[in-house]
Design a protein around this motif. Structure first.
Motif, PDB file in Angstrom:
ATOM      1  N   GLU A  64       0.845  -1.187   0.000  1.00 24.96           N
ATOM      2  CA  GLU A  64       0.000   0.000   0.000  1.00 24.96           C
ATOM      3  C   GLU A  64       0.888   1.249   0.000  1.00 24.96           C
ATOM      4  O   GLU A  64       1.714   1.414   0.898  1.00 24.96           O
ATOM      5  N   PRO A  65       0.730   2.134  -0.995  1.00 18.56           N
ATOM      6  CA  PRO A  65       1.555   3.347  -1.014  1.00 18.56           C
ATOM      7  C   PRO A  65       1.122   4.328   0.080  1.00 18.56           C
ATOM      8  O   PRO A  65      -0.062   4.522   0.328  1.00 18.56           O
ATOM      9  N   THR A  66       2.102   4.925   0.746  1.00 16.54           N
ATOM     10  CA  THR A  66       1.844   5.973   1.736  1.00 16.54           C
ATOM     11  C   THR A  66       2.835   7.105   1.494  1.00 16.54           C
ATOM     12  O   THR A  66       3.778   6.978   0.712  1.00 16.54           O
ATOM     13  N   ASP A  67       2.629   8.212   2.190  1.00 14.62           N
ATOM     14  CA  ASP A  67       3.529   9.362   2.033  1.00 14.62           C
ATOM     15  C   ASP A  67       4.952   9.035   2.455  1.00 14.62           C
ATOM     16  O   ASP A  67       5.915   9.601   1.927  1.00 14.62           O
ATOM     17  N   SER A  68       5.097   8.114   3.410  1.00 14.24           N
ATOM     18  CA  SER A  68       6.435   7.764   3.904  1.00 14.24           C
ATOM     19  C   SER A  68       7.034   6.561   3.194  1.00 14.24           C
ATOM     20  O   SER A  68       8.099   6.091   3.564  1.00 14.24           O
ATOM     21  N   GLY A  69       6.358   6.049   2.170  1.00 10.96           N
ATOM     22  CA  GLY A  69       6.867   4.885   1.448  1.00 10.96           C
ATOM     23  C   GLY A  69       5.860   3.749   1.484  1.00 10.96           C
ATOM     24  O   GLY A  69       4.782   3.863   2.077  1.00 10.96           O
ATOM     25  N   PRO A  70       6.190   2.631   0.844  1.00 13.65           N
ATOM     26  CA  PRO A  70       5.238   1.514   0.805  1.00 13.65           C
ATOM     27  C   PRO A  70       5.027   0.897   2.183  1.00 13.65           C
ATOM     28  O   PRO A  70       5.956   0.773   2.978  1.00 13.65           O
ATOM     29  N   GLU A  71       3.769   0.529   2.448  1.00 19.93           N
ATOM     30  CA  GLU A  71       3.419  -0.174   3.680  1.00 19.93           C
ATOM     31  C   GLU A  71       3.018  -1.595   3.308  1.00 19.93           C
ATOM     32  O   GLU A  71       2.329  -1.804   2.313  1.00 19.93           O
ATOM     33  N   PHE A  72       3.444  -2.567   4.116  1.00 16.95           N
ATOM     34  CA  PHE A  72       3.237  -3.969   3.782  1.00 16.95           C
ATOM     35  C   PHE A  72       2.290  -4.606   4.789  1.00 16.95           C
ATOM     36  O   PHE A  72       2.465  -4.448   6.002  1.00 16.95           O
ATOM     37  N   ARG A  73       1.303  -5.351   4.263  1.00 12.86           N
ATOM     38  CA  ARG A  73       0.351  -6.046   5.124  1.00 12.86           C
ATOM     39  C   ARG A  73       0.137  -7.459   4.595  1.00 12.86           C
ATOM     40  O   ARG A  73      -0.064  -7.646   3.396  1.00 12.86           O
ATOM     41  N   PHE A  74       0.178  -8.434   5.505  1.00 12.78           N
ATOM     42  CA  PHE A  74      -0.036  -9.821   5.095  1.00 12.78           C
ATOM     43  C   PHE A  74      -1.464  -9.994   4.581  1.00 12.78           C
ATOM     44  O   PHE A  74      -2.418  -9.455   5.155  1.00 12.78           O
ATOM     45  N   GLU A  75      -1.579 -10.766   3.501  1.00 13.92           N
ATOM     46  CA  GLU A  75      -2.903 -11.021   2.926  1.00 13.92           C
ATOM     47  C   GLU A  75      -3.317 -12.476   3.091  1.00 13.92           C
ATOM     48  O   GLU A  75      -4.461 -12.769   3.417  1.00 13.92           O
ATOM     49  N   ARG A  76      -2.369 -13.418   2.879  1.00 15.16           N
ATOM     50  CA  ARG A  76      -2.731 -14.825   2.967  1.00 15.16           C
ATOM     51  C   ARG A  76      -1.479 -15.681   3.118  1.00 15.16           C
ATOM     52  O   ARG A  76      -0.426 -15.351   2.585  1.00 15.16           O
ATOM     53  N   LEU A  77      -1.627 -16.812   3.838  1.00 14.40           N
ATOM     54  CA  LEU A  77      -0.576 -17.817   3.969  1.00 14.40           C
ATOM     55  C   LEU A  77      -1.134 -19.155   3.492  1.00 14.40           C
ATOM     56  O   LEU A  77      -2.303 -19.454   3.715  1.00 14.40           O
ATOM     57  N   ASN A  78      -0.303 -19.957   2.837  1.00 14.03           N
ATOM     58  CA  ASN A  78      -0.790 -21.274   2.428  1.00 14.03           C
ATOM     59  C   ASN A  78      -0.674 -22.251   3.608  1.00 14.03           C
ATOM     60  O   ASN A  78      -0.015 -21.971   4.616  1.00 14.03           O
ATOM     61  N   PRO A  79      -1.338 -23.431   3.533  1.00 15.27           N
ATOM     62  CA  PRO A  79      -1.345 -24.357   4.675  1.00 15.27           C
ATOM     63  C   PRO A  79       0.048 -24.773   5.135  1.00 15.27           C
ATOM     64  O   PRO A  79       0.290 -24.903   6.337  1.00 15.27           O
ATOM     65  N   TYR A  80       0.987 -24.995   4.192  1.00 14.63           N
ATOM     66  CA  TYR A  80       2.331 -25.395   4.604  1.00 14.63           C
ATOM     67  C   TYR A  80       2.986 -24.297   5.438  1.00 14.63           C
ATOM     68  O   TYR A  80       3.656 -24.578   6.434  1.00 14.63           O
ATOM     69  N   HIS A  81       2.791 -23.045   5.017  1.00 15.37           N
ATOM     70  CA  HIS A  81       3.353 -21.913   5.768  1.00 15.37           C
ATOM     71  C   HIS A  81       2.786 -21.896   7.184  1.00 15.37           C
ATOM     72  O   HIS A  81       3.525 -21.716   8.168  1.00 15.37           O
ATOM     73  N   GLU A  82       1.477 -22.098   7.302  1.00 11.80           N
ATOM     74  CA  GLU A  82       0.847 -22.082   8.622  1.00 11.80           C
ATOM     75  C   GLU A  82       1.412 -23.197   9.509  1.00 11.80           C
ATOM     76  O   GLU A  82       1.718 -22.975  10.682  1.00 11.80           O
ATOM     77  N   ALA A  83       1.561 -24.409   8.943  1.00 10.95           N
ATOM     78  CA  ALA A  83       2.063 -25.533   9.732  1.00 10.95           C
ATOM     79  C   ALA A  83       3.526 -25.350  10.130  1.00 10.95           C
ATOM     80  O   ALA A  83       3.931 -25.706  11.237  1.00 10.95           O
ATOM     81  N   ALA A  84       4.325 -24.782   9.227  1.00  7.98           N
ATOM     82  CA  ALA A  84       5.762 -24.671   9.471  1.00  7.98           C
ATOM     83  C   ALA A  84       6.106 -23.538  10.431  1.00  7.98           C
ATOM     84  O   ALA A  84       7.114 -23.611  11.138  1.00  7.98           O
ATOM     85  N   THR A  85       5.293 -22.468  10.457  1.00 13.55           N
ATOM     86  CA  THR A  85       5.642 -21.286  11.251  1.00 13.55           C
ATOM     87  C   THR A  85       4.781 -21.105  12.494  1.00 13.55           C
ATOM     88  O   THR A  85       5.161 -20.357  13.394  1.00 13.55           O
ATOM     89  N   GLY A  86       3.615 -21.780  12.538  1.00 17.53           N
ATOM     90  CA  GLY A  86       2.718 -21.562  13.665  1.00 17.53           C
ATOM     91  C   GLY A  86       1.828 -20.355  13.507  1.00 17.53           C
ATOM     92  O   GLY A  86       1.031 -20.044  14.397  1.00 17.53           O
ATOM     93  N   LEU A  87       1.931 -19.633  12.379  1.00 16.88           N
ATOM     94  CA  LEU A  87       1.040 -18.514  12.083  1.00 16.88           C
ATOM     95  C   LEU A  87      -0.171 -19.026  11.316  1.00 16.88           C
ATOM     96  O   LEU A  87      -0.157 -20.148  10.794  1.00 16.88           O
TER      97      LEU A  87
END
Length: 717
Positions: free
Chosen positions: A399-422
């Motif tokens: 997301e563009p902002t005055d201070s630069g791009p801002e980053f927000r998580f949108e989605r994780l796949n099942p392997y990511h969830e299992a491997a990281t606990g998120l």
């Protein structure tokens, strides 16, 4: 007024067709040769947002001065000048709809058709978005993409491009246009490339090329390729093959040029029928769609070719409609050859010359349905990839902002969830700092920002502490660009923790192997030389054979001691096999018995039970006891005790070790004792570290050497 062709028709036909033009969903406009309005139907009046009474007879650019100098004026001027069909797209902000405007010239002036393409635009944009996301996960595209240097040598060619020439992408690197195309095409490519390099501007054009003797039509887009300093170092190109589309367009264009009236120029099938479904009139498109002649169709009923809707349903629809009503249906038409195709149909009920008629406009939706199915298939592929991938895949919105791009998580796949606990639900819409804390979040954001600035995929290795534990990841980030801006980052991370640990362990083993090889080679050389020399002397001088033999045996004993200590250090110094409770009193007593210490004494200050590997710890205490006795010439007292919750010490009242030498004594091969191997204290340090202990050499209160072991697990005292 309408075109002269329509005026020449009999009154009934003219009236019917005029009514059709008023009821069609397209905007229809006629201009004379002076570009003055001669006809505007009701739909065009809505689209242009101007009453037809005001427009009739008015010069088009007086009516719409804001359109001068736009693509609309270019298309109209080109149509008048060349007498060929032109088209352009127009967005109506008042109606919030997109229209395709087609311009047809004839002897009376121009005919303009405004076709609503909003749904097509929306479908194309949705499909394009899905394609962009899929392209970020997959390394190729259906379009030919290539990169050249300034000399015209291909530096990169994707699989779609290379397959046109029957090559693998890597085989195309270094080739020139002359190696792939005929001479005429190669010369044209060279001229365009030189122009792009000279002007440093992009160029788009349609080109006909011959590859292996076969004609191909491409829509070529070329851009100057710049290095990090902004210097143009080559050309990047994207070519889309439109051979079949071009052939279809040419065929359709030739067909449309033969049409002489507004009615027949309508791109949709138009059927005028009565309340019983008997056909009264059709346009040329209907003839083309169904494969019947116009005469055959005028003797038929709608139900003869409409197979998607039952005859009873058709009659019910016609009977329940009021004059002025419009019904929208989905059906299926059957051609004369028996094949069928899906259609959308709009039916208007109207009165012509006092009689009730129905105007049915139908459109072949084979291609939109195909695109819809393709979109569904892409969605399923996209979902299957995410759900079943053995790598961690994640999406980050930018997301563009005055201070630069801002980053927000949108989605994780099942392997990511299992491997990281998120999980996706808990992180969606949150920044990396909000999810993982300020330090780790800032580190992730720095990598995301680097990807956005590069506007290209980047790869790196990172160690992350997640709820599921600390892991090492090989991560690749790919930007998704929409309208020139990076709107999303797709990340793929592979868990390489085991591999990294294995490589580190292998490095450590190799380092130890080199270390031991050097030690053995160095320390065995002296006793080996002594043994060889004494053996030779014993032969040359038999009178000293006994002395020489004694020295040979001493040298061999020395070599055996070096080999034994080296093997202990190499094979077992860094490992423990089993941990069990050990009495310090019992263990030290067993070890003391193994030391020749007639004049020395052992004092256990604190009896306690610790956890450890008894076999390994015997090497520790035996080496410490032997070291104390040998450095004190036998007259020494060795004490073992505790110095805190988890500290165990071994000290003696011997001469001690100077501070400058205390670090060096733990290195393999270091000794100050004549005849010593120099491995004893190195073995002590390695075995202590294998237990998770740390060892420190300091000075005892009596001035002797004191070894303190920290991190000892004391079970009881």
């Amino acid at each position: 007024m309408i075109s002269p062709t329509a005026q020449n028709l009999d009154d009934d036909a003219a009236l019917r067709r005029s009514t059709v033009l008023e009821r069609v969903s397209e905007g229809v406009v006629a201009l004379d040769t002076d570009l003055r309005y001669t006809y505007v139907n009701e739909r065009a009046e809505q689209i242009l947002d101007a009453p037809r009474s005001q427009l009739m007879g008015q010069y088009i650019w007086d009516a719409f001065p804001e359109s001068q100098g736009t693509v609309a004026q270019d298309a109209i001027d080109e149509a008048m000048a060349t007498q060929t069909q032109q088209s352009f797209e127009r967005y109506d902000s008042a109606l919030e709809r997109w229209f395709e405007v087609r311009v047809y010239p004839d002897e009376s002036g121009l005919s303009l058709y405004f076709t609503d393409i909003t749904d097509r635009k929306a479908s194309e944009q949705e499909l394009a978005q899905k394609n962009r996301q899929l392209s970020a996960l997959v390394a190729n595209t259906a379009q030919a993409v290539y990169l050249k240097d300034r000399a015209g040598r291909y530096q990169f060619m994707n699989e779609a491009a290379a397959s046109l020439f029957g090559l693998a992408p890597e085989d195309a690197v270094g080739k020139r246009a002359e190696d792939l195309f005929d001479s005429e095409s190669a010369a044209q490519i060279r001229r365009i490339d030189e122009q792009v390099l000279a002007d440093e501007t992009a160029d788009s054009y349609e080109a006909t090329r011959f590859i292996d003797g076969n004609e191909h039509v491409f829509l070529d887009n070329k851009y100057p390729y710049r290095d990090e300093d902004g210097t143009v170092v080559g050309i990047m190109g994207i070519s889309r093959e439109i051979t079949e589309r071009k052939r279809r367009q040419n065929t359709l264009e030739k067909s449309r040029q033969r049409l002489k009236s507004l009615f027949d120029d309508l791109p949709d099938s138009v059927v005028i029928h009565d309340a019983e479904g008997n056909i009264l009139d059709v346009n040329r498109q209907t003839v083309e769609d169904l494969g019947y002649t116009r005469r055959e169709l005028l003797s038929m009923n709608v139900s003869d070719f409409e197979v998607g809707l039952a005859k009873a349903e058709l009659r019910t629809t016609w009977r329940t409609m009021e004059v002025g009503d419009r019904a929208k249906k989905r059906g299926r038409h059957r051609r004369k050859d028996g094949s069928t195709f899906p259609i959308k149909v709009w039916v208007d009920k109207t009165e012509i010359a006092g009689e009730t008629h129905f105007i049915a406009l139908s459109r072949d939706v084979t291609e939109p349905l195909r695109k819809e199915q393709q979109l569904e298939a892409l969605t399923e592929e996209y979902r299957a990839l995410l759900e079943n991938a053995d790598d961690a895949i994640f999406f980050v919105d930018v997301e563009p902002t005055d201070s630069g791009p801002e980053f927000r998580f949108e989605r994780l796949n099942p392997y990511h969830e299992a491997a990281t606990g998120l999980d996706s639900d808990s992180v969606q819409g949150k920044t990396p700092r909000e999810v993982l804390g300020p330090d780790l979040g800032a580190e992730l954001e720095a990598n995301y920002r680097r990807c956005v600035e590069a506007r290209a995929p980047i790869s790196y290795q990172e160690e992350l502490e997640m709820p599921a534990g600390t892991r090492t990841w090989q991560t690749k980030l790919a930007p998704v660009t929409v309208d020139g801006a990076v709107t999303r980052i797709v990340g793929i991370a592979r868990d390489v923790t085991t591999q990294v640990r294995r490589e580190a362990e292998l490095r450590r083993k190799n380092e130890r192997l080199d270390e031991f090889a050097g030690i053995v080679a160095h320390d065995l050389r002296n006793p080996l030389n002594i043994a060889q020399m004494r053996t030779t002397l014993s032969v040359e001088d038999p009178s000293y054979e006994s002395l020489h033999r004694e020295k040979v045996l001493e040298a061999l004993d020395r070599m055996e001691a070096i080999i034994t200590d080296t093997l202990v250090l190499a094979r077992r110094g860094n490992e423990v096999e089993s941990l069990e409770p050990i009495s310090v009193t019992d263990l030290t007593a067993q070890c003391w018995d193994m030391v020749e210490a007639d004049a020395a004494s052992l004092v256990v200050e604190d009896d306690c039970t610790i956890e450890g590997d008894p076999d390994r710890l015997r090497h520790v205490f035996e080496n410490l006891f032997r070291n104390a006795v040998e450095h004190s010439e036998g007259d020494v007292t060795v004490r073992v005790g505790r110095a805190g919750e988890s500290v165990l010490y071994v000290e003696d009242d011997g001469p001690g070790i100077p501070p400058a030498d205390r670090e060096a004594v733990f290195k393999p091969g270091e000794t100050s004792q004549e005849g010593g191997t120099g491995f004893g204290l190195s073995i002590v340090k390695r075995i202590a570290e294998a237990h998770g202990w740390t060892v420190r050499l300091t000075e005892a209160s009596s001035g002797g050497a004191r070894f303190e072991f920290s991190g000892v697990e004391v079970l009881s005292s």
